[in-house]
Design an enzyme around this catalytic site. Structure first.
Site, PDB file in Angstrom:
ATOM      1  N   GLU A  59       0.869  -1.175   0.069  1.00 41.43           N
ATOM      2  CA  GLU A  59       0.100  -0.137  -0.026  1.00 41.43           C
ATOM      3  C   GLU A  59       1.039   1.236   0.029  1.00 41.43           C
ATOM      4  OE1 GLU A  59      -2.353  -0.490   3.623  1.00 41.43           O
ATOM      5  OE2 GLU A  59      -2.650  -2.565   3.062  1.00 41.43           O
TER       6      GLU A  59
ATOM      7  N   LYS B 189       2.089   4.729   1.381  1.00 41.60           N
ATOM      8  CA  LYS B 189       2.256   5.171   2.733  1.00 41.60           C
ATOM      9  C   LYS B 189       1.562   6.415   2.646  1.00 41.60           C
ATOM     10  CE  LYS B 189       4.851   4.927   7.114  1.00 41.60           C
ATOM     11  NZ  LYS B 189       4.359   6.670   7.696  1.00 41.60           N
TER      12      LYS B 189
ATOM     13  N   ASP C  43       0.542  10.333   3.670  1.00 39.08           N
ATOM     14  CA  ASP C  43       1.122  11.150   4.509  1.00 39.08           C
ATOM     15  C   ASP C  43       0.238  12.045   5.151  1.00 39.08           C
ATOM     16  OD1 ASP C  43       3.257  12.324   5.840  1.00 39.08           O
ATOM     17  OD2 ASP C  43       3.959  13.467   4.173  1.00 39.08           O
TER      18      ASP C  43
ATOM     19  N   GLU D 262      -5.886   7.059   7.217  1.00 36.35           N
ATOM     20  CA  GLU D 262      -5.436   8.200   7.138  1.00 36.35           C
ATOM     21  C   GLU D 262      -6.293   9.158   6.896  1.00 36.35           C
ATOM     22  OE1 GLU D 262      -2.247   7.476   8.459  1.00 36.35           O
ATOM     23  OE2 GLU D 262      -1.023   9.044   7.843  1.00 36.35           O
TER      24      GLU D 262
ATOM     25  N   TYR E  13      -8.815   7.638   3.472  1.00 38.93           N
ATOM     26  CA  TYR E  13      -8.640   6.327   3.013  1.00 38.93           C
ATOM     27  C   TYR E  13      -8.191   5.300   4.239  1.00 38.93           C
ATOM     28  CZ  TYR E  13      -7.800   7.526  -1.861  1.00 38.93           C
ATOM     29  OH  TYR E  13      -8.066   8.102  -3.199  1.00 38.93           O
TER      30      TYR E  13
ATOM     31  N   LYS F  12      10.478   3.904   3.332  1.00 38.83           N
ATOM     32  CA  LYS F  12      10.249   5.043   3.116  1.00 38.83           C
ATOM     33  C   LYS F  12      11.091   5.699   1.874  1.00 38.83           C
ATOM     34  CE  LYS F  12       9.067   7.867   6.202  1.00 38.83           C
ATOM     35  NZ  LYS F  12       8.812   7.917   7.614  1.00 38.83           N
TER      36      LYS F  12
ATOM     37  N   CYS G   4      23.071  43.963 -14.355  1.00 37.77           N
ATOM     38  CA  CYS G   4      23.146  42.595 -14.606  1.00 37.77           C
ATOM     39  C   CYS G   4      24.654  42.057 -14.118  1.00 37.77           C
ATOM     40  CB  CYS G   4      23.203  42.474 -16.224  1.00 37.77           C
ATOM     41  SG  CYS G   4      23.595  40.556 -16.603  1.00 37.77           S
TER      42      CYS G   4
ATOM     43  N   CYS H 264      26.709  41.128 -17.565  1.00 41.58           N
ATOM     44  CA  CYS H 264      27.278  42.206 -18.337  1.00 41.58           C
ATOM     45  C   CYS H 264      27.140  43.619 -18.078  1.00 41.58           C
ATOM     46  CB  CYS H 264      26.443  41.973 -19.734  1.00 41.58           C
ATOM     47  SG  CYS H 264      24.693  42.345 -19.723  1.00 41.58           S
TER      48      CYS H 264
ATOM     49  N   CYS I 159      17.789  41.415 -17.255  1.00 42.39           N
ATOM     50  CA  CYS I 159      18.725  41.999 -17.992  1.00 42.39           C
ATOM     51  C   CYS I 159      18.282  42.548 -19.395  1.00 42.39           C
ATOM     52  CB  CYS I 159      19.926  41.121 -18.086  1.00 42.39           C
ATOM     53  SG  CYS I 159      21.263  41.927 -19.130  1.00 42.39           S
TER      54      CYS I 159
ATOM     55  N   CYS J  79      24.725  40.375 -23.657  1.00 38.83           N
ATOM     56  CA  CYS J  79      25.019  39.851 -22.307  1.00 38.83           C
ATOM     57  C   CYS J  79      25.565  38.235 -22.593  1.00 38.83           C
ATOM     58  CB  CYS J  79      23.854  39.623 -21.598  1.00 38.83           C
ATOM     59  SG  CYS J  79      23.777  39.015 -19.984  1.00 38.83           S
TER      60      CYS J  79
HETATM   61  S1  IVH Z   1      -0.802   0.555   8.912  1.00 39.99           S
HETATM   62  C1  IVH Z   1       0.351  -1.955  12.771  1.00 39.99           C
HETATM   63  N1  IVH Z   1      -0.850   1.259   6.530  1.00 39.99           N
HETATM   64  O1  IVH Z   1       2.050   5.542   9.112  1.00 39.99           O
HETATM   65  C2  IVH Z   1       0.298  -0.923  11.379  1.00 39.99           C
HETATM   66  N2  IVH Z   1      -0.050   2.816   8.050  1.00 39.99           N
HETATM   67  O2  IVH Z   1       4.292   4.703  10.621  1.00 39.99           O
HETATM   68  C3  IVH Z   1      -0.330   0.220  11.435  1.00 39.99           C
HETATM   69  N3  IVH Z   1       0.188   5.079   7.570  1.00 39.99           N
HETATM   70  O3  IVH Z   1       0.283   5.776  12.095  1.00 39.99           O
HETATM   71  C4  IVH Z   1      -0.329   1.158  10.304  1.00 39.99           C
HETATM   72  N4  IVH Z   1      -0.223   5.083   5.194  1.00 39.99           N
HETATM   73  O4  IVH Z   1      -0.528   6.938   9.985  1.00 39.99           O
HETATM   74  C5  IVH Z   1      -0.757   1.678   7.852  1.00 39.99           C
HETATM   75  N5  IVH Z   1      -1.042   2.066   4.221  1.00 39.99           N
HETATM   76  C6  IVH Z   1      -0.733   2.501   5.601  1.00 39.99           C
HETATM   77  C7  IVH Z   1      -0.416   3.650   5.986  1.00 39.99           C
HETATM   78  C8  IVH Z   1      -0.079   3.722   7.223  1.00 39.99           C
HETATM   79  C9  IVH Z   1       0.149   5.499   6.358  1.00 39.99           C
HETATM   80  C10 IVH Z   1       0.765   5.767   8.611  1.00 39.99           C
HETATM   81  C11 IVH Z   1      -0.101   5.822   9.818  1.00 39.99           C
HETATM   82  C12 IVH Z   1       0.685   5.070  10.888  1.00 39.99           C
HETATM   83  C13 IVH Z   1       1.974   5.423  10.293  1.00 39.99           C
HETATM   84  C14 IVH Z   1       2.966   4.477  10.941  1.00 39.99           C
END
Ligand code: IVH
Length: 668
Positions: A111, A113, A115, A171, A221, A311, A406, A409, A424, A430
């Protein structure tokens, strides 16, 4: 009863539309229709307050303002994830998982991650009853009122076999586009903008007034199930699909993959896709897909052994501004560049960051010596995201002083009103703009120098054979054949086409000078209007604007171009080199009806603009002078003419009013 049924029907309809729009990403009705049904429901609920349900689609607008958030204890702790930062560490994680669980070829649910910030949402009998932040993992804050306003989050689950209790975790984040809009709004209102979408999401979720939260472009999501009652599949991937089927939003990027290579390929692919995603992600989460296997693997400290986050390299880093330099771009734009103490960010070492322009320097409030956050996103050039003012040591900082000429030049700089860029004006002269100026000069629509392509121009400049378009015409066969891949024959050919190119038209020549914003069409209009380069050179900003298509900005570009000694030098050199155009104008002038006559225009006119009178007379061969002398042939006197008229009368010079002028022009 009938009204209750109607309320249910309308609610159901809106829930379907929301699901199609936010979860399936397939809008099924025009906005207007949605709004209409929404209004219908709103009216019915207002008239029948007892029938209003807390989970009605109309309840997503916020309302309640709290004095503080209640604490919520998570029934199951909300854990965090371990991080890895390189492929080998991910492979180690996968091997360890296989090792510890005595299995091979484990399938992973992979999945993005997201933010934002983690939130737990509880549905009872399919209705959203509580939402809480992660907090310290054990207890969080009750943000139900705010979470209920998130557009893509259903207040009611849909579909089959809805569990009596379901906790979804996921999230809360802000879409990039929504973030930009929000920041613009805050900026316009004179409020402090958010640093990034995650901060904006966090700040919005922490609003005590849910109406404010409702106005923020938040999204959600799901990525996990917490506590639940009832039956669920044993695969993380299938669970995500199940959540989607119940109307909950999930990312489209979730995949079920097996094998090291496939897992690594996913990371590469999404990293590439990252700038195009509508939301910010900061890595990839790899989860053992099989839940039984997950349980078997268990936890160490506060992170699971069955999941890890790979990451992306950090995109922001802290460093110091050691100096600021000013670069001159190919088109003369002056760009301030911060020279940084080298820092590793986004996978590379960065020692320069663009400060864009003077306004940006002001906006950032940046000084030389400041400690700053540099940011590198995707392919974008590193930027200074913000200054850590709290780290400023005033004796070590110094104001940034923008150059007044400039830096390459020493030509004058100009800033067109409404534009952020300072440029310029040295165009042809130039050094920074030289190559581009010469390429433009020889291009097809300009002097059309056959055989002088861009590569060759670069070569000529790099070998210091030319440093202005005028020098092209001084090139010798010996010089040319000394260049790599340039035989005697091609050298001769080039000299020949240089020779040929000298015969051109005034319009082409004007275009070839590369005056800013003077394209082919404008060059044509200028040539037709002024007929000689001297007339154009002498034109005022006001007068230039009488040419069709020439507004104030273009007029200023032209005016200032001819006020630069460097440009005039090159221009004269070009003319001396023998550039010429058919002197139809000069030849014809002697045959024109007013040739040899000198007119003076004074007073104000009703029918024609003064500038039009001037060009009409010039078109007929007359000279138009600014003051009356014995040489003056005729004075065109409009209304309220003053001293010029008196002087003409004194000298006995012919005087014409506007009517007489119109007759004259008509006749001629
Ligand atoms: S699973 C035990 N899945 O990352 C597992 N976390 O560093 C718990 N996050 O607090 C988290 N995308 O805020 C999971 N696809 C995803 C995620 C995700 C973002 C964030 C979440 C968590 C943090 C952990």
């Amino acid at each position: 009863m009938r009204i209750q049924k109607e309320i249910q029907r309308l609610s159901q309809q809106l829930e379907n539309y929301n699901y199609q729009y936010y979860v399936l990403d397939e809008p099924s009705v025009p906005d207007a229709e949605y709004d209409y049904i929404f209004q219908q429901l709103l009216i019915l609920e207002k008239e029948n307050p007892t029938l209003l349900s807390a989970n009605s689609p109309t309840q997503k607008v916020g309302g309640l303002a709290l004095s503080k958030f209640e604490q919520v204890t998570h029934q199951k702790p909300m854990l965090s994830l371990d991080n890895v930062f390189e492929a080998q560490a991910l492979k180690d994680f996968m091997l360890r998982a296989e090792d510890k669980s005595d299995s091979h070829n484990i399938t992973f649910c992979i999945e993005p991650k997201l933010d934002g910030l983690a939130v737990s949402i509880i549905y009872k009998e399919g209705l959203l009853i509580q939402a809480a932040t992660r907090g310290d993992g054990k207890t969080g804050e009750n943000v139900t009122e705010n979470v209920k306003t998130i557009k893509n989050l259903p207040l009611k689950l849909r579909g089959e076999n809805i569990p009596p209790l379901l906790e979804v975790r996921g999230e809360v984040f802000m879409l990039k586009a929504g973030f930009d809009k929000l920041n613009k709004k805050l900026n316009d209102a004179g409020e402090k903008p958010f640093v990034n979408p995650r901060n904006a999401a966090a700040g919005s979720l922490r609003q005590l007034d849910s109406k404010i939260a409702a106005s923020r472009p938040l999204a959600f999501y799901c990525y996990a199930v917490g506590v639940f009652e009832g039956e669920l599949t044993n695969s993380q991937f299938e669970r995500i699909n199940q959540l989607k089927a119940w109307g909950l939003p999930v990312s489209d990027e979730v995949k079920q993959l097996t094998g090291e290579q496939a897992c690594l390929d996913y990371y590469q692919a999404i990293e590439k896709k990252r700038p195009d995603l509508a939301y910010e992600i900061d890595g990839v989460v790899y989860k053992v897909d099989n839940i039984t296997l997950q349980d078997k693997l268990g936890f160490v400290a506060r992170a699971p052994r069955w999941a890890t986050a790979y990451k992306f390299p950090a995109e922001e880093a802290v460093t110091t501004v050691e100096n600021v330099e000013f670069q001159v771009g190919r088109t003369g734009a002056i760009t301030p560049v911060a020279k940084l103490k080298p820092v590793f960010v986004g996978g590379v070492t960065v020692s320069n960051a663009t400060l864009h322009n003077k306004d940006e320097i002001k906006r950032l409030g940046i000084l030389i010596g400041d400690v700053v956050i540099v940011r590198r996103a995707g392919d974008v050039i590193p930027q200074v995201a913000r200054v850590l003012v709290e780290k400023r040591e005033s004796q070590k900082t110094e104001k940034i002083i923008f150059p007044v000429v400039c830096p390459v030049c020493a030509s004058a700089l100009e800033r067109i009103e409404g534009e952020a860029t300072i440029r310029c004006t040295g165009g042809l002269y130039c050094g920074a703009q030289r190559k581009e100026a010469i390429k433009h000069f020889s291009s097809r629509k300009a002097l059309d120098i056959d055989g002088l392509g861009n590569k060759l121009v670069e070569l000529l400049v790099d070998h210091k054979l030319i440093d202005s378009p005028a020098h092209l015409f001084d090139l010798t066969a010996t010089q040319l054949s000394s260049l790599p891949r340039m035989g005697e024959v091609s050298a001769k050919k080039l000299l020949n086409s240089l020779q040929m190119s000298k015969k051109t038209t005034l319009a082409r020549f004007l275009y070839s000078l590369g005056i800013r914003e003077v394209g082919e069409a404008t060059a044509n209009n200028l040539a037709n209007h002024y007929k000689t380069i001297d007339a154009l050179k002498g034109a005022s900003i006001e007068n230039l604007q009488s040419v069709s298509d020439v507004g104030e900005i273009v007029a200023k570009h032209i005016y200032y171009f001819f006020r630069q000694t460097h440009n005039i030098d090159v221009l004269n050199q070009l003319l001396e080199a023998g550039i010429h155009w058919p002197e139809i104008i000069q030849l014809a002038v002697s045959d024109l009806p007013l040739t040899g006559q000198i007119f003076v225009i004074t007073g104000s006119f009703n029918v024609m603009a003064r500038s039009d009178i001037k060009s009409a007379l010039q078109d007929l061969g007359a000279k138009v002078a600014g003051s009356v002398s014995k040489k003056t042939t005729t004075v065109i006197a409009g209304e309220a003419a003053g001293s010029k008229l008196t002087k003409a009368q004194d000298l006995g010079i012919e005087i014409m009013d506007e009517d007489a002028l119109l007759i004259l022009l008509n006749k001629k």
